[in-house]
Design a protein around this motif. Structure first.
Motif, PDB file in Angstrom:
ATOM      1  N   LEU A 118       0.834  -1.203   0.000  1.00 32.35           N
ATOM      2  CA  LEU A 118       0.000   0.000   0.000  1.00 32.35           C
ATOM      3  C   LEU A 118       0.868   1.253   0.000  1.00 32.35           C
ATOM      4  CD1 LEU A 118      -2.696   1.592   0.426  1.00 32.35           C
ATOM      5  CD2 LEU A 118      -2.323   1.248   2.878  1.00 32.35           C
ATOM      6  N   ILE A 119       1.854   1.278   0.883  1.00 34.08           N
ATOM      7  CA  ILE A 119       2.756   2.439   0.954  1.00 34.08           C
ATOM      8  C   ILE A 119       3.522   2.579  -0.367  1.00 34.08           C
ATOM      9  CG2 ILE A 119       4.740   3.437   2.151  1.00 34.08           C
ATOM     10  CD1 ILE A 119       2.171   3.428   3.844  1.00 34.08           C
ATOM     11  N   ALA A 120       4.065   1.482  -0.866  1.00 41.67           N
ATOM     12  CA  ALA A 120       4.828   1.527  -2.108  1.00 41.67           C
ATOM     13  C   ALA A 120       3.991   2.030  -3.287  1.00 41.67           C
ATOM     14  CB  ALA A 120       5.404   0.135  -2.423  1.00 41.67           C
ATOM     15  N   THR A 121       2.754   1.622  -3.353  1.00 45.52           N
ATOM     16  CA  THR A 121       1.862   2.050  -4.425  1.00 45.52           C
ATOM     17  C   THR A 121       1.724   3.555  -4.461  1.00 45.52           C
ATOM     18  OG1 THR A 121       0.621  -0.002  -4.312  1.00 45.52           O
ATOM     19  CG2 THR A 121      -0.507   1.865  -5.316  1.00 45.52           C
ATOM     20  N   HIS A 122       1.710   4.188  -3.301  1.00 45.90           N
ATOM     21  CA  HIS A 122       1.483   5.632  -3.249  1.00 45.90           C
ATOM     22  C   HIS A 122       2.773   6.447  -3.196  1.00 45.90           C
ATOM     23  CE1 HIS A 122      -2.821   5.228  -2.925  1.00 45.90           C
ATOM     24  NE2 HIS A 122      -2.617   4.235  -2.089  1.00 45.90           N
ATOM     25  N   VAL A 123       3.891   5.790  -2.878  1.00 41.83           N
ATOM     26  CA  VAL A 123       5.159   6.521  -2.725  1.00 41.83           C
ATOM     27  C   VAL A 123       6.042   6.409  -3.963  1.00 41.83           C
ATOM     28  CG1 VAL A 123       7.289   6.644  -1.395  1.00 41.83           C
ATOM     29  CG2 VAL A 123       5.110   6.354  -0.222  1.00 41.83           C
ATOM     30  N   LEU A 124       6.063   5.226  -4.568  1.00 42.03           N
ATOM     31  CA  LEU A 124       7.001   4.993  -5.686  1.00 42.03           C
ATOM     32  C   LEU A 124       6.441   5.447  -7.013  1.00 42.03           C
ATOM     33  CD1 LEU A 124       8.234   1.443  -4.619  1.00 42.03           C
ATOM     34  CD2 LEU A 124       9.281   3.660  -4.147  1.00 42.03           C
TER      35      LEU A 124
END
Length: 124
Positions: A118-124
């Protein structure tokens, strides 16, 4: 604001987002959706499609609440640590521009890899 300088701010368990939605709904913006939520004894964390909302329930009655909004676009780096055989807790470390490190600790029954995605989807 919640004091994130402590080693661990919350020990969180997964919970149904519908249980916490009425509390955070007044600060949700148009187009924002709750994706998942985790609860400690009184405090809780809600992951939306735009940010992480950490809620610190204060006072004896719990009527006073501190809402800390941590937008994903301010995350500079993050780290997940899965639960092990003897260390049953998983951890999520987030480094925010202007705030520093935020650590959330999750009970072993939490899917920390899903949170990392979830974090990676929005950060990367």
């Amino acid at each position: 604001m919640i004091d994130f300088s402590k080693d661990t701010v919350f020990k969180l368990n997964p919970c149904d987002p519908r249980d916490l939605a009425p509390t955070v709904q007044p600060i949700i913006i148009p187009g924002e959706q709750i994706i998942s939520s985790f609860k400690a004894v009184r405090d809780f964390v809600v992951f939306t499609n735009k940010r992480l909302i950490a809620v610190n329930v204060q006072g004896v009655t719990g009527k006073k609440k501190d809402f800390t909004s941590l937008p994903y676009n301010k995350i500079q780096a993050f780290s997940i640590e899965t639960a092990g055989t003897f260390d049953l807790d998983a951890e999520l470390d987030l480094w925010f521009s202007g705030l520093g490190k935020v650590r959330l600790e999750f009970r072993g029954n939490s899917d920390i890899r899903q949170i990392g995605q979830l974090i990676a989807t929005h950060v990367l």
